[in-house]
Design an enzyme around this catalytic site. Structure first.
Site, PDB file in Angstrom:
ATOM      1  N   GLU A  97       0.823  -1.205   0.000  1.00 25.66           N
ATOM      2  CA  GLU A  97       0.000   0.000   0.000  1.00 25.66           C
ATOM      3  C   GLU A  97       0.858   1.255   0.000  1.00 25.66           C
ATOM      4  O   GLU A  97       1.952   1.279   0.547  1.00 25.66           O
ATOM      5  CB  GLU A  97      -0.947  -0.004   1.211  1.00 25.66           C
ATOM      6  CG  GLU A  97      -1.919  -1.159   1.137  1.00 25.66           C
ATOM      7  CD  GLU A  97      -3.029  -1.088   2.165  1.00 25.66           C
ATOM      8  OE1 GLU A  97      -3.337   0.021   2.650  1.00 25.66           O
ATOM      9  OE2 GLU A  97      -3.588  -2.146   2.474  1.00 25.66           O
ATOM     10  N   CYS A 110       3.487   8.483   1.279  1.00 24.62           N
ATOM     11  CA  CYS A 110       3.942   7.542   2.300  1.00 24.62           C
ATOM     12  C   CYS A 110       4.173   6.199   1.607  1.00 24.62           C
ATOM     13  O   CYS A 110       3.219   5.579   1.136  1.00 24.62           O
ATOM     14  CB  CYS A 110       2.857   7.457   3.371  1.00 24.62           C
ATOM     15  SG  CYS A 110       3.206   6.289   4.674  1.00 24.62           S
ATOM     16  N   CYS A 117       6.426  -7.097   7.491  1.00 21.12           N
ATOM     17  CA  CYS A 117       7.513  -6.573   8.315  1.00 21.12           C
ATOM     18  C   CYS A 117       7.890  -7.636   9.335  1.00 21.12           C
ATOM     19  O   CYS A 117       7.043  -8.374   9.805  1.00 21.12           O
ATOM     20  CB  CYS A 117       7.079  -5.296   9.028  1.00 21.12           C
ATOM     21  SG  CYS A 117       8.426  -4.442   9.886  1.00 21.12           S
ATOM     22  N   CYS A 121       6.332  -4.997  16.047  1.00 19.67           N
ATOM     23  CA  CYS A 121       5.897  -3.975  17.000  1.00 19.67           C
ATOM     24  C   CYS A 121       4.432  -4.269  17.351  1.00 19.67           C
ATOM     25  O   CYS A 121       3.607  -4.506  16.470  1.00 19.67           O
ATOM     26  CB  CYS A 121       6.039  -2.575  16.402  1.00 19.67           C
ATOM     27  SG  CYS A 121       7.742  -2.188  15.954  1.00 19.67           S
ATOM     28  N   CYS A 124       1.270  -2.328  15.716  1.00 12.63           N
ATOM     29  CA  CYS A 124       1.271  -2.067  14.268  1.00 12.63           C
ATOM     30  C   CYS A 124       0.618  -3.220  13.522  1.00 12.63           C
ATOM     31  O   CYS A 124       0.962  -4.387  13.735  1.00 12.63           O
ATOM     32  CB  CYS A 124       2.709  -1.868  13.788  1.00 12.63           C
ATOM     33  SG  CYS A 124       2.811  -1.612  11.998  1.00 12.63           S
ATOM     34  N   SER A 202      11.983   6.534   8.036  1.00 10.03           N
ATOM     35  CA  SER A 202      11.475   6.270   9.379  1.00 10.03           C
ATOM     36  C   SER A 202      11.908   4.876   9.796  1.00 10.03           C
ATOM     37  O   SER A 202      11.695   3.911   9.074  1.00 10.03           O
ATOM     38  CB  SER A 202       9.944   6.372   9.371  1.00 10.03           C
ATOM     39  OG  SER A 202       9.416   6.062  10.649  1.00 10.03           O
ATOM     40  N   LEU A 225      10.329   5.879  18.476  1.00  7.03           N
ATOM     41  CA  LEU A 225      10.768   5.660  19.861  1.00  7.03           C
ATOM     42  C   LEU A 225       9.659   4.991  20.674  1.00  7.03           C
ATOM     43  O   LEU A 225       9.840   3.903  21.211  1.00  7.03           O
ATOM     44  CB  LEU A 225      11.191   6.997  20.470  1.00  7.03           C
ATOM     45  CG  LEU A 225      11.950   6.922  21.794  1.00  7.03           C
ATOM     46  CD1 LEU A 225      13.223   6.117  21.660  1.00  7.03           C
ATOM     47  CD2 LEU A 225      12.265   8.330  22.304  1.00  7.03           C
ATOM     48  N   HIS A 226       8.531   5.646  20.813  1.00  8.91           N
ATOM     49  CA  HIS A 226       7.304   5.078  21.389  1.00  8.91           C
ATOM     50  C   HIS A 226       7.339   4.768  22.879  1.00  8.91           C
ATOM     51  O   HIS A 226       6.310   4.425  23.458  1.00  8.91           O
ATOM     52  CB  HIS A 226       6.855   3.818  20.645  1.00  8.91           C
ATOM     53  CG  HIS A 226       6.671   4.010  19.173  1.00  8.91           C
ATOM     54  ND1 HIS A 226       6.147   5.164  18.634  1.00  8.91           N
ATOM     55  CD2 HIS A 226       6.950   3.205  18.121  1.00  8.91           C
ATOM     56  CE1 HIS A 226       6.109   5.048  17.313  1.00  8.91           C
ATOM     57  NE2 HIS A 226       6.595   3.875  16.983  1.00  8.91           N
ATOM     58  N   CYS A 345      -1.654   5.623   9.650  1.00  7.44           N
ATOM     59  CA  CYS A 345      -0.451   4.911  10.098  1.00  7.44           C
ATOM     60  C   CYS A 345      -0.793   3.602  10.751  1.00  7.44           C
ATOM     61  O   CYS A 345      -1.641   3.541  11.620  1.00  7.44           O
ATOM     62  CB  CYS A 345       0.216   5.706  11.212  1.00  7.44           C
ATOM     63  SG  CYS A 345       1.401   6.828  10.675  1.00  7.44           S
TER      64      CYS A 345
HETATM   65  N1  SAH Z   1       9.300   0.548  10.201  1.00  2.00           N
HETATM   66  C1  SAH Z   1       9.299   1.988  10.203  1.00  2.00           C
HETATM   67  C2  SAH Z   1       8.073   2.558   9.479  1.00  2.00           C
HETATM   68  C3  SAH Z   1       6.815   2.220  10.218  1.00  2.00           C
HETATM   69  S1  SAH Z   1       5.324   3.096   9.900  1.00  2.00           S
HETATM   70  C4  SAH Z   1       9.338   2.508  11.621  1.00  2.00           C
HETATM   71  O1  SAH Z   1       9.222   1.697  12.531  1.00  2.00           O
HETATM   72  O2  SAH Z   1       9.531   3.697  11.824  1.00  2.00           O
HETATM   73  C5  SAH Z   1       5.536   4.726  10.462  1.00  2.00           C
HETATM   74  C6  SAH Z   1       5.099   5.041  11.889  1.00  2.00           C
HETATM   75  O3  SAH Z   1       3.769   4.617  12.208  1.00  2.00           O
HETATM   76  C7  SAH Z   1       6.006   4.372  12.922  1.00  2.00           C
HETATM   77  O4  SAH Z   1       6.382   5.309  13.896  1.00  2.00           O
HETATM   78  C8  SAH Z   1       5.086   3.338  13.497  1.00  2.00           C
HETATM   79  O5  SAH Z   1       5.496   2.945  14.762  1.00  2.00           O
HETATM   80  C9  SAH Z   1       3.756   4.057  13.489  1.00  2.00           C
HETATM   81  N2  SAH Z   1       2.602   3.174  13.688  1.00  2.00           N
HETATM   82  C10 SAH Z   1       2.515   1.861  13.396  1.00  2.00           C
HETATM   83  N3  SAH Z   1       1.303   1.389  13.741  1.00  2.00           N
HETATM   84  C11 SAH Z   1       0.606   2.419  14.236  1.00  2.00           C
HETATM   85  C12 SAH Z   1      -0.718   2.559  14.737  1.00  2.00           C
HETATM   86  N4  SAH Z   1      -1.567   1.530  14.780  1.00  2.00           N
HETATM   87  N5  SAH Z   1      -1.107   3.773  15.176  1.00  2.00           N
HETATM   88  C13 SAH Z   1      -0.260   4.824  15.106  1.00  2.00           C
HETATM   89  N6  SAH Z   1       0.998   4.757  14.639  1.00  2.00           N
HETATM   90  C14 SAH Z   1       1.435   3.567  14.216  1.00  2.00           C
END
Ligand code: SAH
Length: 377
Positions: A97, A110, A117, A121, A124, A202, A225-226, A345
């Site tokens: 996508e 994007c 992946c 995480c 996600c 990212s 970071l999260h 996202c």
């Molecule tokens: N693998 C890369 C790109 C991921 S997508 C990374 O980890 O940075 C881009 C962003 O969206 C990342 O910060 C990811 O953690 C965030 N993301 C993923 N799932 C999400 C969700 N359900 N709600 C909000 N952000 C999310």
């Protein structure tokens, strides 16, 4: 000239320098690569016979040896807010996508870097489908090529896509070679001519690959970071067990040269109700990032079916933002876009079937892919 290869070479994702080397191998002048790159990426032409300033002999040779083939559009949906989502079908049947997010002064694409992946995480949705394979440079650059062909060009601009973020499916730094080739074309003035600030990688924090990236480019960096401590980040972003926060932050400083030579890093922080959104988390985050030139991007969690997490209330989000802002951090709360088409996202799951069944308004897109010989984009 060599015999026709079994499967023709796709030139779409080939950086100009590599194309020039390929031309020289074919006994052609390397500088012809510049012309070809312009035809493909600026004019959107895939048919060699239409490339009129290239000699007929070379055109015929190219047609026998190579192709220019973008992914196929399996689904294209426009949201009420102008966001457009594509599901793209790859040559091997896999789907990815891509999402376009228009704003007043820019158009951000994007892009995905992998099918699925491997990083798992917990919040996600891409993680749920597991890892299938890396995208090729053709498939990465094909996303921007297609978006520019499909989208209307806003007045005063030469193209719809002005910014690219690697925030679709996949971990870009786990697909290093293709990432670097695609970035090369994005920055090439003969292709997309985007400035380094307008291309953002990212990453969840693959430290060795981040160091390698810093050796070859200085595009903008966003780090997922999260969590403000290892105990919590180990659970949310499991790669943290391998590259803990301290090491990751040191790598960020190396990449940005402490905010000197390279620009500031953006830290992404998904807000999960009751998990990482409390004032104590904000205070820990402030202590953690105090010495690092950075911006903080707060992303209220985007729910998806089967996920155990909840998006915090707007009050909780504002309170978290307020603490960071008070401490002097440039803090942005990311607005959710394309809600009605599941384009937010973490919601890109690579399914061709429309899971929501909600009607979406199609924005006016080019009915067909126009070829504009002679037009310089
Ligand atoms: N693998 C890369 C790109 C991921 S997508 C990374 O980890 O940075 C881009 C962003 O969206 C990342 O910060 C990811 O953690 C965030 N993301 C993923 N799932 C999400 C969700 N359900 N709600 C909000 N952000 C999310």
């Amino acid at each position: 000239m060599s015999a026709t290869p079994a499967s023709p070479l796709n030139l779409l994702g080939m950086p100009r320098q590599r194309l020039a080397e390929q031309f020289e191998q074919w006994g052609e002048r390397g500088f012809r690569a510049t012309q070809l790159v312009r035809w493909i990426h600026q004019r959107g032409v895939t048919d060699f016979s239409a490339m009129t300033d290239i000699s007929k002999a070379l055109r015929q040779h190219l047609a026998a040896q190579a192709i220019v083939r973008p992914p196929e559009i399996a689904l294209e949906r426009g949201s009420d807010d102008g966001t457009v989502k594509w599901v793209l079908r790859l040559a091997d049947g896999n789907a990815i996508e891509t999402v376009f997010i228009p704003e007043d002064d820019r158009g951000t694409l994007c892009v995905s870097s992998q099918v699925g992946c491997a990083l798992d995480c917990t919040f996600c949705s891409t993680a749920q489908q597991g890892f299938n394979r890396n995208l090729t440079a053709d498939e990465i650059i094909g996303q921007i090529w297609l978006a520019n062909r499909r989208l209307p060009v806003p007045e005063g601009r030469s193209r719809a896509v002005t910014n690219v973020v690697f925030m679709g499916m996949g971990e870009p730094l786990a697909n290093f070679e293709a990432l670097v080739e695609a970035i090369d074309l994005m920055l090439d003035d003969n292709a997309y001519g985007l400035s380094k600030r307008r291309v953002t990688v990212s990453t969840s924090g693959l430290v060795p690959a981040l160091d390698r990236l810093g050796e070859v480019t200085d595009v903008a960096l966003a780090v997922s970071l999260h969590a403000p401590n290892d105990e919590l980040r180990d659970r949310l972003v499991p790669i943290n067990r391998k590259y803990p926060i301290r090491e990751l932050l040191q790598a960020c400083r190396r990449y940005t040269r402490d905010g000197g030579h390279h620009h500031r890093v953006t830290f992404e922080y998904v807000l999960l109700a009751g998990i990482n959104d409390q004032p104590e988390h904000a205070r820990q985050l402030i202590d953690l990032l105090r010495e690092i030139p950075c911006k903080v991007n707060l992303i209220p969690f985007n729910p998806f079916p089967g996920s155990p997490f909840v998006r915090p209330s707007m009050n909780a989000v504002r309170a978290f933002e307020g603490l960071l802002a008070e401490a002097g951090f440039v803090t942005i709360v990311r607005r959710t876009r394309g809600d009605d088409i599941d384009a937010a996202c973490g919601q890109l799951v690579g399914q061709v079937v429309d899971r929501s069944n909600r009607p979406a308004r199609m924005i006016r897109l080019h009915a067909e892919l126009p070829v504009q010989p002679g037009a310089s984009a």
